[in-house]
Design a protein around this motif. Structure first.
Motif, PDB file in Angstrom:
ATOM      1  N   LYS A 106     -11.208   8.759  -5.411  1.00  0.00           N
ATOM      2  CA  LYS A 106      -9.848   9.208  -5.722  1.00  0.00           C
ATOM      3  C   LYS A 106      -8.858   8.385  -4.913  1.00  0.00           C
ATOM      4  O   LYS A 106      -9.186   7.898  -3.826  1.00  0.00           O
ATOM      5  N   PRO A 107      -7.638   8.234  -5.402  1.00  0.00           N
ATOM      6  CA  PRO A 107      -6.628   7.525  -4.615  1.00  0.00           C
ATOM      7  C   PRO A 107      -6.296   8.322  -3.350  1.00  0.00           C
ATOM      8  O   PRO A 107      -5.968   9.506  -3.426  1.00  0.00           O
ATOM      9  N   PHE A 108      -6.407   7.662  -2.210  1.00  0.00           N
ATOM     10  CA  PHE A 108      -6.024   8.274  -0.936  1.00  0.00           C
ATOM     11  C   PHE A 108      -4.794   7.556  -0.402  1.00  0.00           C
ATOM     12  O   PHE A 108      -4.754   6.329  -0.348  1.00  0.00           O
ATOM     13  N   ASN A 116      -7.930   4.537   9.712  1.00  0.00           N
ATOM     14  CA  ASN A 116      -9.351   4.861   9.847  1.00  0.00           C
ATOM     15  C   ASN A 116      -9.970   5.199   8.505  1.00  0.00           C
ATOM     16  O   ASN A 116     -11.018   4.655   8.131  1.00  0.00           O
ATOM     17  N   LEU A 117      -9.348   6.110   7.775  1.00  0.00           N
ATOM     18  CA  LEU A 117      -9.910   6.549   6.501  1.00  0.00           C
ATOM     19  C   LEU A 117      -9.770   5.470   5.436  1.00  0.00           C
ATOM     20  O   LEU A 117     -10.662   5.283   4.600  1.00  0.00           O
ATOM     21  N   LEU A 118      -8.673   4.735   5.448  1.00  0.00           N
ATOM     22  CA  LEU A 118      -8.513   3.635   4.500  1.00  0.00           C
ATOM     23  C   LEU A 118      -9.607   2.586   4.704  1.00  0.00           C
ATOM     24  O   LEU A 118     -10.189   2.085   3.739  1.00  0.00           O
ATOM     25  N   GLY A 128      -7.823   2.175  -1.539  1.00  0.00           N
ATOM     26  CA  GLY A 128      -6.913   3.219  -1.077  1.00  0.00           C
ATOM     27  C   GLY A 128      -5.476   2.716  -1.129  1.00  0.00           C
ATOM     28  O   GLY A 128      -5.195   1.621  -1.640  1.00  0.00           O
ATOM     29  N   TYR A 129      -4.553   3.507  -0.539  1.00  0.00           N
ATOM     30  CA  TYR A 129      -3.123   3.166  -0.605  1.00  0.00           C
ATOM     31  C   TYR A 129      -2.491   3.389   0.760  1.00  0.00           C
ATOM     32  O   TYR A 129      -2.482   4.515   1.277  1.00  0.00           O
ATOM     33  N   HIS A 130      -1.984   2.307   1.325  1.00  0.00           N
ATOM     34  CA  HIS A 130      -1.389   2.329   2.658  1.00  0.00           C
ATOM     35  C   HIS A 130       0.070   2.778   2.542  1.00  0.00           C
ATOM     36  O   HIS A 130       0.932   2.032   2.094  1.00  0.00           O
TER      37      HIS A 130
END
Length: 346
Positions: A106-108, A116-118, A128-130
């Motif tokens: 899923k997009p985070f 960390n999670l990215l 992911g999305y910063h």
């Protein structure tokens, strides 16, 4: 590292998870948090879903990881947004259920400590999305910034190429969240200065990697970064936080990444506008300019030693900035130093 893939995107009306993998600041600043949730509903048409630790202070890292895993596992949730950053997400990611994350990409959205999670999702092959903080940017006093909203909406709902552009105005002097009355007026802004292009003049295409520089340094110390050979060819995206690291420390952090063999593999480096104001250090405009210039010199010194052929762009509105452009983390990017254009695929 697994092959990177974009997760499916949400649609207006969908349920999205709102989680606190780092600091539980929604419990301390509920007025800011509620404003962010209201904007999420009214401006973006999404229905937020909270979890047990979303509004919990000092929640156990295992419980926070359990909530993130549950958000990815829930088939009715189509995206995951972090409320804010913090300083201990390094202790959370080891407790994630990677099998669940891989099976339910899923997009985070998150930045700062959420690097960390990215980075964790990147190693699992999930783009992911910063950017996109619920408190900081959706909860912005006065009104959402149009450029932040446009970028976030495009990142949430589209899969097309999106051209980044410099902000006409910017600021890094937020209001005091301890005073709810400050939510009524927008923060002070100054005229935009555009981007600064240095280094090589060519066109670079690739996938992005990076995030908050201080967190990247912690990740390197904890041996959570992929080998240099796997990241080679990526476009490095970096920015610094409200802790305002001195220029010498910025140089040392990049030097250490260079000694690890990472910098030599990056054909382009994008640097977010240096945050140069904090409540503990309320710098004048001149002092902020001097801080940013010293940081730029430190970064260029490190790149001259370890990545002398890289295309380098400074002062992008990403990370700890207002407005904030969303950068796909592990997503496709095109950096054109010949025309001064940067495009990303959301």
């Amino acid at each position: 590292m697994e092959q990177l893939r974009y997760p499916p995107k949400p649609k207006p009306g969908d349920r999205v998870a709102v989680v606190s993998p780092s600091a539980g600041l929604p419990a301390i600043f509920p007025h800011v948090y509620e404003l962010g949730l209201r904007r999420l509903r009214e401006e973006l048409g999404l229905e937020p879903v909270e979890y047990p630790t979303t509004r919990a202070v000092h929640a156990d890292p295992r419980d926070r990881a359990r909530d993130v895993t549950a958000a990815f596992a829930d088939p009715t949730v189509t995206a995951v947004l972090a409320t804010v950053g913090g300083d201990d997400q390094l202790t959370v990611t080891p407790h994630l259920d990677d099998a669940v994350l891989r099976a339910n990409p899923k997009p985070f959205f998150g930045y700062s400590d959420n690097t960390n999670l990215l980075n964790h999702l990147h190693k699992l092959g999930i783009v992911g999305y910063h950017g996109g903080s619920v408190l900081v940017h959706l909860g912005r006093p006065g009104a959402l910034h149009p450029l932040s909203t446009e970028s976030l909406r495009a990142a949430l709902f589209t899969t097309d190429w999106y051209e980044l552009r410099p902000a006409d105005e910017w600021g890094d002097q937020p209001h005091d969240w301890n005073d709810p009355a400050t939510l009524a007026t927008e923060p002070p802004m100054v005229p935009g200065t555009g981007w600064t292009w240095l280094g090589n003049r060519r066109v670079v295409t690739g996938r992005t990697w990076g995030g908050n520089l201080e967190i990247l340094h912690w990740l390197a110390a904890a041996d959570r970064i992929a080998p240099a050979a796997e990241l080679a060819g990526s476009v490095l995206v970096i920015e610094t936080s409200e802790e305002l690291p001195p220029a010498v420390e910025v140089y040392r952090m990049l030097r250490n990444l260079g000694e690890r063999g990472l910098l030599a593999g990056f054909p382009a480096v994008l640097v977010g506008r240096a945050k140069a104001w904090d409540f503990a250090r309320p710098h004048t405009v001149a002092e902020r300019r001097a801080y940013a210039e010293a940081q730029r010199d430190a970064i260029m010194r490190a790149l001259a030693a370890y990545a002398p052929e890289a295309v380098v762009v400074f002062d992008l509105d990403l990370g700890h900035t207002d407005p904030q452009l969303i950068i796909p983390y592990g997503g496709e990017i095109r950096v054109d130093a010949l025309t001064g254009r940067i495009t990303v695929r959301y």
